[in-house]
Design a protein around this motif. Structure first.
Motif, mmCIF file in Angstrom:
data_model
loop_
_atom_site.group_PDB
_atom_site.id
_atom_site.type_symbol
_atom_site.label_atom_id
_atom_site.label_comp_id
_atom_site.label_asym_id
_atom_site.label_seq_id
_atom_site.Cartn_x
_atom_site.Cartn_y
_atom_site.Cartn_z
ATOM 1 N N GLN A 166 -9.369 -5.880 -12.654
ATOM 2 C CA GLN A 166 -9.404 -6.861 -13.644
ATOM 3 C C GLN A 166 -7.998 -7.205 -13.055
ATOM 4 N N LYS A 167 -8.698 -8.690 -12.918
ATOM 5 C CA LYS A 167 -7.545 -9.993 -12.578
ATOM 6 C C LYS A 167 -6.497 -9.827 -12.933
ATOM 7 N N TRP A 168 -6.368 -10.010 -14.056
ATOM 8 C CA TRP A 168 -4.532 -10.059 -14.676
ATOM 9 C C TRP A 168 -4.011 -8.873 -14.942
ATOM 10 N N LEU A 169 -4.332 -7.595 -14.970
ATOM 11 C CA LEU A 169 -3.691 -6.392 -14.208
ATOM 12 C C LEU A 169 -3.115 -6.248 -12.304
ATOM 13 N N ALA A 170 -3.827 -7.348 -11.471
ATOM 14 C CA ALA A 170 -3.039 -7.045 -10.603
ATOM 15 C C ALA A 170 -2.468 -8.100 -10.937
ATOM 16 N N THR A 171 -2.382 -9.496 -11.653
ATOM 17 C CA THR A 171 -1.028 -10.334 -11.721
ATOM 18 C C THR A 171 0.059 -10.208 -11.914
ATOM 19 N N ALA A 172 -0.388 -9.098 -13.161
ATOM 20 C CA ALA A 172 0.609 -8.675 -13.597
ATOM 21 C C ALA A 172 1.454 -8.186 -12.871
ATOM 22 N N ASN A 173 0.475 -6.926 -12.171
ATOM 23 C CA ASN A 173 1.570 -6.313 -11.450
ATOM 24 C C ASN A 173 2.011 -6.987 -9.916
ATOM 25 N N ARG A 174 1.939 -7.734 -9.755
ATOM 26 C CA ARG A 174 2.309 -8.525 -8.763
ATOM 27 C C ARG A 174 3.682 -9.504 -9.387
ATOM 28 N N LEU A 175 3.602 -9.987 -10.779
ATOM 29 C CA LEU A 175 4.582 -10.769 -10.721
ATOM 30 C C LEU A 175 5.818 -10.378 -11.830
ATOM 31 N N ILE A 176 5.271 -9.297 -11.897
ATOM 32 C CA ILE A 176 6.329 -8.216 -12.749
ATOM 33 C C ILE A 176 6.684 -6.324 -12.465
ATOM 34 N N PRO A 177 6.359 -6.343 -11.444
ATOM 35 C CA PRO A 177 6.275 -4.583 -10.296
ATOM 36 C C PRO A 177 7.155 -3.634 -11.085
ATOM 37 N N PRO A 178 6.535 -3.211 -11.839
ATOM 38 C CA PRO A 178 4.989 -1.987 -11.756
ATOM 39 C C PRO A 178 4.733 -2.647 -13.085
ATOM 40 N N ASN A 179 2.915 -2.214 -12.637
ATOM 41 C CA ASN A 179 2.412 -1.688 -13.798
ATOM 42 C C ASN A 179 2.301 -0.059 -14.134
ATOM 43 N N VAL A 180 2.897 0.266 -15.494
ATOM 44 C CA VAL A 180 2.472 1.480 -15.595
ATOM 45 C C VAL A 180 1.695 2.457 -16.793
ATOM 46 N N PHE A 181 1.362 3.070 -16.505
ATOM 47 C CA PHE A 181 0.107 4.104 -16.537
ATOM 48 C C PHE A 181 -0.087 5.688 -17.255
ATOM 49 N N PRO A 182 -0.199 6.375 -18.705
ATOM 50 C CA PRO A 182 -0.047 7.382 -18.880
ATOM 51 C C PRO A 182 -1.375 7.849 -17.983
ATOM 52 N N PHE A 183 -1.409 9.559 -17.596
ATOM 53 C CA PHE A 183 -2.187 10.179 -17.019
ATOM 54 C C PHE A 183 -2.066 11.827 -16.971
ATOM 55 N N GLU A 184 -3.588 12.028 -17.772
ATOM 56 C CA GLU A 184 -3.199 13.602 -17.661
ATOM 57 C C GLU A 184 -4.482 14.303 -16.913
ATOM 58 N N HIS A 185 -3.447 15.696 -15.832
ATOM 59 C CA HIS A 185 -4.287 16.387 -15.432
ATOM 60 C C HIS A 185 -4.834 18.198 -15.199
ATOM 61 N N GLY A 186 -5.109 18.592 -15.107
ATOM 62 C CA GLY A 186 -4.836 20.477 -15.760
ATOM 63 C C GLY A 186 -4.018 20.540 -16.354
ATOM 64 N N GLY A 187 -3.961 19.304 -17.718
ATOM 65 C CA GLY A 187 -2.838 20.568 -18.559
ATOM 66 C C GLY A 187 -1.523 19.902 -18.702
ATOM 67 N N LEU A 188 -1.073 18.913 -17.563
ATOM 68 C CA LEU A 188 -0.097 19.018 -17.592
ATOM 69 C C LEU A 188 -0.086 16.275 -18.276
ATOM 70 N N ILE A 189 0.873 16.206 -18.717
ATOM 71 C CA ILE A 189 0.959 15.044 -18.514
ATOM 72 C C ILE A 189 1.711 13.942 -18.407
ATOM 73 N N ALA A 190 1.818 12.505 -17.128
ATOM 74 C CA ALA A 190 2.799 12.270 -16.574
ATOM 75 C C ALA A 190 2.457 10.925 -17.021
ATOM 76 N N LYS A 191 3.216 9.903 -16.364
ATOM 77 C CA LYS A 191 2.998 8.232 -16.170
ATOM 78 C C LYS A 191 3.361 8.250 -14.139
ATOM 79 N N TYR A 192 2.519 6.757 -14.614
ATOM 80 C CA TYR A 192 2.869 6.451 -13.338
ATOM 81 C C TYR A 192 2.882 5.120 -13.142
#
Length: 307
Positions: A71-97
């Motif tokens: 999605q172009k808007w996510l790339a633009t948001a990351n470039r103008l106001i870095p960083p983008n931050v997202f949630p992530f889950e794997h193997g029973g653990l939770i994270a943000k990146y």
């Protein structure tokens, strides 16, 4: 850059971590097959033996934002106001990146960065859990090796000139200044406890970072490291960093309401964990997370949960 500081950074980045965190980093990189360059693990969870129930912190370094996102808007948001931050889950653990390009990561670790958020974190310990190739690995090492010199170079002119001070005092003052340059949900004295938790590490990295700063300037007759800025110039720079950092924190919070599912619950969890508060999120705040998050700010400032 002298081998000493880069070597210290490389050794620290290569230290072992919980195998589940390493697996999580690999799974995170796999979500961005056309762009992932490195995955870094940082933050308070590095010091924890049991990661269950904790929110892990990662930085995903990518080649560029257009390659990372469909999605172009996510790339633009990351470039103008870095960083983008997202949630992530794997193997029973939770994270943000957080997502940064290689170019932005290198820039934001350096002394010319217009905010403290990246170099303040990577002057502290981190781990490189995944790299696409040796070039990506060396790029991450080089960027992180500039973080500690950035912090100490901007802090030295702020130290009292009438008394001698130790490397550890320099670190503590520097972290205090960086905490004041962001909206941070931390207990008072947190900046001191970071250094007191591993003084040997900060002694070694501090000496190596000062050596790097001295290498770039003419060292005084008694071996003193000269300041890049005068005390007045440094004070102005820190005021600028503080003003910009707090505004950026609010803007990033607003942006996260669009990119981060459950972001307001994470915000409450983070504040409660670090500030000892008992904030509970209401249903309407989850329904309208941007408005809900912003309504928390006056209360948090008054209560001292965020400084």
């Amino acid at each position: 850059m002298p081998h000493r500081l880069r070597s210290l950074v490389a050794q620290e980045l290569a230290m072992s971590v919980d195998s589940r965190a390493a697996a999580m980093a690999g799974a995170l990189a796999a979500r961005y097959p056309d762009a992932a360059r490195a995955v870094l693990f940082y933050g308070s969870c590095l010091r924890e033996e049991n990661l269950d129930g904790l929110m892990l912190d990662f930085y995903l370094i990518v080649s560029d934002y257009r390659a990372a996102y469909g999605q172009k808007w996510l790339a633009t948001a990351n470039r103008l106001i870095p960083p983008n931050v997202f949630p992530f889950e794997h193997g029973g653990l939770i994270a943000k990146y957080a997502v940064l390009s290689e170019a932005d990561f290198a820039r934001l670790c350096g002394v010319e960065a217009d905010n403290v958020s990246v170099w303040a974190r990577f002057a502290q310990p981190s781990r490189l859990l995944w790299a696409a190739d040796d070039l990506a690995r060396q790029g991450a090492i080089a960027a992180i090796a500039s973080a500690a010199p950035t912090l100490l170079e901007l802090t030295m002119p702020m130290m009292p000139s009438s008394t001698a001070h130790s490397v550890l005092e320099l670190w503590k003052t520097g972290f205090t200044l960086t905490y004041n340059a962001e909206l941070r949900a931390e207990r008072k004295g947190r900046s001191f406890s970071i250094v007191d938790g591993d003084p040997d590490r900060y002694e070694r990295f501090g000496a190596a970072a000062l050596g790097e700063i001295a290498r770039l300037r003419d060292v005084g007759a008694k071996g003193e490291v000269p300041h890049a800025l005068s005390p007045d110039q440094a004070a102005r720079r820190w005021r600028q960093l503080q003003r910009r950092g707090k505004w950026l924190s609010v803007i990033r919070l607003a942006k996260a309401s669009f990119t981060y599912a459950g972001g307001i619950d994470y915000l409450a969890w983070k504040i409660n964990r670090h500030a000892g508060t008992s904030i509970e999120i209401k249903p309407w705040q989850r329904r309208w997370p941007l408005i809900g998050a912003l309504t928390l700010l006056p209360r948090l400032f008054r209560g001292g949960a965020i400084r």
